[in-house]
Design a protein around this motif. Structure first.
Motif, mmCIF file in Angstrom:
data_model
loop_
_atom_site.group_PDB
_atom_site.id
_atom_site.type_symbol
_atom_site.label_atom_id
_atom_site.label_comp_id
_atom_site.label_asym_id
_atom_site.label_seq_id
_atom_site.Cartn_x
_atom_site.Cartn_y
_atom_site.Cartn_z
ATOM 1 N N UNK A 471 0.801 -1.229 0.000
ATOM 2 C CA UNK A 471 0.000 0.000 0.000
ATOM 3 C C UNK A 471 0.833 1.279 0.000
ATOM 4 N N UNK A 472 2.009 1.228 0.625
ATOM 5 C CA UNK A 472 2.762 2.465 0.821
ATOM 6 C C UNK A 472 4.069 2.525 0.040
ATOM 7 N N UNK A 473 4.382 1.496 -0.710
ATOM 8 C CA UNK A 473 5.513 1.562 -1.625
ATOM 9 C C UNK A 473 6.882 1.516 -0.993
ATOM 10 N N UNK A 474 7.017 0.945 0.209
ATOM 11 C CA UNK A 474 8.339 0.817 0.817
ATOM 12 C C UNK A 474 9.083 -0.362 0.191
ATOM 13 N N UNK A 475 10.420 -0.367 0.298
ATOM 14 C CA UNK A 475 11.182 -1.490 -0.259
ATOM 15 C C UNK A 475 10.795 -2.813 0.405
ATOM 16 N N UNK A 476 10.994 -3.878 -0.316
ATOM 17 C CA UNK A 476 10.679 -5.189 0.249
ATOM 18 C C UNK A 476 11.629 -5.505 1.407
ATOM 19 N N UNK A 477 11.128 -6.052 2.512
ATOM 20 C CA UNK A 477 12.003 -6.414 3.630
ATOM 21 C C UNK A 477 12.885 -7.605 3.265
ATOM 22 N N UNK A 478 13.948 -7.747 4.020
ATOM 23 C CA UNK A 478 14.875 -8.870 3.772
ATOM 24 C C UNK A 478 14.490 -10.061 4.641
ATOM 25 N N UNK A 479 14.737 -11.282 4.153
ATOM 26 C CA UNK A 479 14.407 -12.474 4.955
ATOM 27 C C UNK A 479 15.300 -12.566 6.198
ATOM 28 N N UNK A 480 14.749 -13.062 7.270
ATOM 29 C CA UNK A 480 15.538 -13.315 8.470
ATOM 30 C C UNK A 480 16.393 -14.559 8.267
ATOM 31 N N UNK A 481 17.463 -14.690 9.046
ATOM 32 C CA UNK A 481 18.286 -15.898 8.931
ATOM 33 C C UNK A 481 17.454 -17.163 9.142
ATOM 34 N N UNK A 482 17.649 -18.139 8.279
ATOM 35 C CA UNK A 482 16.911 -19.401 8.367
ATOM 36 C C UNK A 482 15.642 -19.408 7.546
ATOM 37 N N UNK A 483 15.297 -18.274 6.949
ATOM 38 C CA UNK A 483 14.094 -18.233 6.117
ATOM 39 C C UNK A 483 14.427 -18.699 4.713
ATOM 40 N N UNK A 484 13.626 -19.621 4.197
ATOM 41 C CA UNK A 484 13.916 -20.176 2.874
ATOM 42 C C UNK A 484 12.923 -19.724 1.807
ATOM 43 N N UNK A 485 12.335 -18.561 2.017
ATOM 44 C CA UNK A 485 11.428 -18.014 1.016
ATOM 45 C C UNK A 485 11.708 -16.526 0.842
ATOM 46 N N UNK A 486 11.303 -16.014 -0.287
ATOM 47 C CA UNK A 486 11.460 -14.588 -0.574
ATOM 48 C C UNK A 486 10.124 -13.872 -0.409
ATOM 49 N N UNK A 487 10.200 -12.555 -0.353
ATOM 50 C CA UNK A 487 8.978 -11.796 -0.189
ATOM 51 C C UNK A 487 8.083 -11.942 -1.422
#
Length: 487
Positions: A471-487
């Motif tokens: 809704x607000x056009x901010x950059x995509x957040x980064x995955x936390x360590x151990x996360x195996x998926x993307x935004x």
């Protein structure tokens, strides 16, 4: 036309003349009837209403203004001129004198022609004066402004009544636990983490985004508030929404009919610490509360802006606002929203259960939080709240400038219009706003402020709302360590 030395029956020149013909004339009895009726319904009825309602000061002011207005109405210069039909006592303008001198200088002008010129000149002058008096531009502008304001307030009240029973927002905010914002690489906001009076003794470190999200949760219904807090902190019951504390207080202290929405969030890991969350402006009734509380300060700011060197009057404007508040009836003071939040803080402190209390809110909720916080010396964290430096003496009890500067903190997005109301205290955190300059109202949205704080300060171990990107056009957040998926 005729030469100056010729005699002819034609009149030289053009005259603007208007004449009114009366087909019927009202009788004296009818004139007296309308006179008495107008005085009764437009003067005595409002005056009696003011006095019966306890607005004695307003009553005296109404008497003065009403008497002056009635004299202007019934001693109208335009009406008298129309009735008299002569301007013998009025000085002639230079152009008219020149006209008569020119006419008299013409040789061969007969007395009948001069008499005709005199007649039409007099009629022209009386028509101009009557038109200027009765159709002044300032009168039309004032009438238009007053009528527009009347329609505006009627519309606001109508919307308030129509939306009085509107259901609460039960939609959930989608939160992602496996993504994060690291914050900006350069200088972060000093108030990303709260310090000094806003510190909490215990196993918790207050951060700005927690208060911003709590302010967002206040717009939700009680059924979804607890689930949202669990998702936000990532741990069940890390923060507990106490549903019974507010209900018990309202029953015991006589606030059952109040429309103000607020809640209490407790933290089991820190016994004795809680945060009061006040909902901001959501409907027309809330908007009317804004006008009631901050109307005097906003008016003084406008006057200061229009006056040459208006800033020179700033040191005394809070006194002027206090004087304007004298006109307010005690019954209005008793229903002001901040009175309820202030009493709630006192109620919780009297119980002795909470040793540390904070109060927060967005928009109107932030303004109420700062007022009650300053009145009770309780740390108040506002998100886009109107300020209170000019209006501090209008509250009951009044607020000192020291309390404003010590116990209130306001997070203000750039170009946000609402925090421009009233003058700021010393503790203010200016934050960025990623919307365009052509959308100042977008900077007031609590969701955008949450995302801005998370993006600039870092999200820590808090969840990321999906609306930051969607809704607000901010950059995509980064995955936390151990996360195996993307935004």
């Amino acid at each position: 036309g005729c030469d100056y030395d010729e005699t002819c029956d034609e009149n030289e020149g053009f005259y603007n003349v208007k004449e009114t013909f009366r087909v019927t004339r009202p009788t004296a009895k009818m004139c007296w009837f309308f006179f008495v009726t107008e005085i009764m319904f437009f003067f005595f009825v409002p005056l009696i209403t003011f006095l019966a309602s306890g607005f004695v000061t307003f009553g005296w002011i109404f008497i003065l203004i009403g008497a002056f207005s009635e004299m202007r109405l019934y001693l109208s210069a335009s009406v008298l001129l129309e009735e008299l039909g002569t301007l013998d006592l009025l000085a002639r303008s230079a152009s008219e004198s020149n006209l008569r001198a020119t006419v008299r200088s013409h040789r061969g002008v007969v007395s009948g022609r001069e008499s005709s010129v005199k007649k039409w000149t007099e009629m022209h002058r009386i028509n101009d004066i009557i038109g200027t008096i009765s159709q002044a531009r300032s009168k039309k502008v004032l009438r238009t402004v007053l009528f527009s304001l009347l329609l505006f307030f009627i519309a606001i009240i109508a919307v308030a009544i129509a939306t009085a029973n509107k259901a609460e927002d039960t939609s959930d905010t989608i939160l992602l636990r496996d993504f994060k914002y690291d914050g900006v690489d350069n200088f972060k906001y000093p108030a990303c983490v709260l310090q000094k009076e806003f510190l909490v003794v215990g196993d918790i470190k207050p951060i700005a985004i927690d208060y911003a999200f709590a302010s967002l949760a206040a717009y939700k219904s009680l059924d979804t508030a607890q689930d949202q807090l669990d998702l936000w902190f990532g741990v069940k019951n890390a923060a507990v929404y106490n549903e019974t504390a507010v209900e018990t207080f309202k029953k015991e202290r006589g606030f059952l009919g109040s429309r103000l929405v607020y809640g209490l969030v407790e933290f089991p890991s820190v016994p004795g610490f809680a945060v009061i969350v006040v909902r901001g402006t959501k409907n027309a009734f809330d908007f009317l509360a804004d006008i009631q509380i901050y109307g005097a300060a906003a008016l003084l700011q406008l006057v200061r802006f229009l006056l040459p060197a208006g800033d020179a009057w700033t040191p005394i404007l809070h006194r002027v606002a206090s004087f304007m508040n004298i006109l307010e009836n005690s019954s209005l003071t008793n229903v002001t929203p901040y009175r309820e939040t202030t009493e709630f803080i006192k109620y919780l402190k009297e119980q002795g259960r909470y040793k540390q209390l904070h109060i927060t809110g967005h928009s109107l909720g932030g303004g109420l939080a700062m007022i009650s916080g300053a009145q009770t010396e309780t740390p108040a964290i506002a998100i886009s709240g109107p300020n209170l430096r000019l209006s501090r003496l209008t509250f009951q009890p009044p607020v000192s400038e020291e309390a404003v500067n010590s116990f209130t903190l306001n997070y203000i997005p750039r170009r946000d219009i609402v925090p421009m109301i009233d003058d700021r205290g010393d503790l203010v955190q200016q934050i960025q706003c990623n919307t365009g300059v052509n959308n100042p109202f977008g900077c007031h949205k609590i969701g955008r402020t949450i995302c801005q704080l998370m993006h600039d300060c870092g999200s820590g171990d808090r969840s990321i709302p999906c609306f930051c990107v969607e809704d607000y056009g901010f950059p995509e957040p980064t995955p936390r360590p151990g996360t195996n998926r993307t935004y």
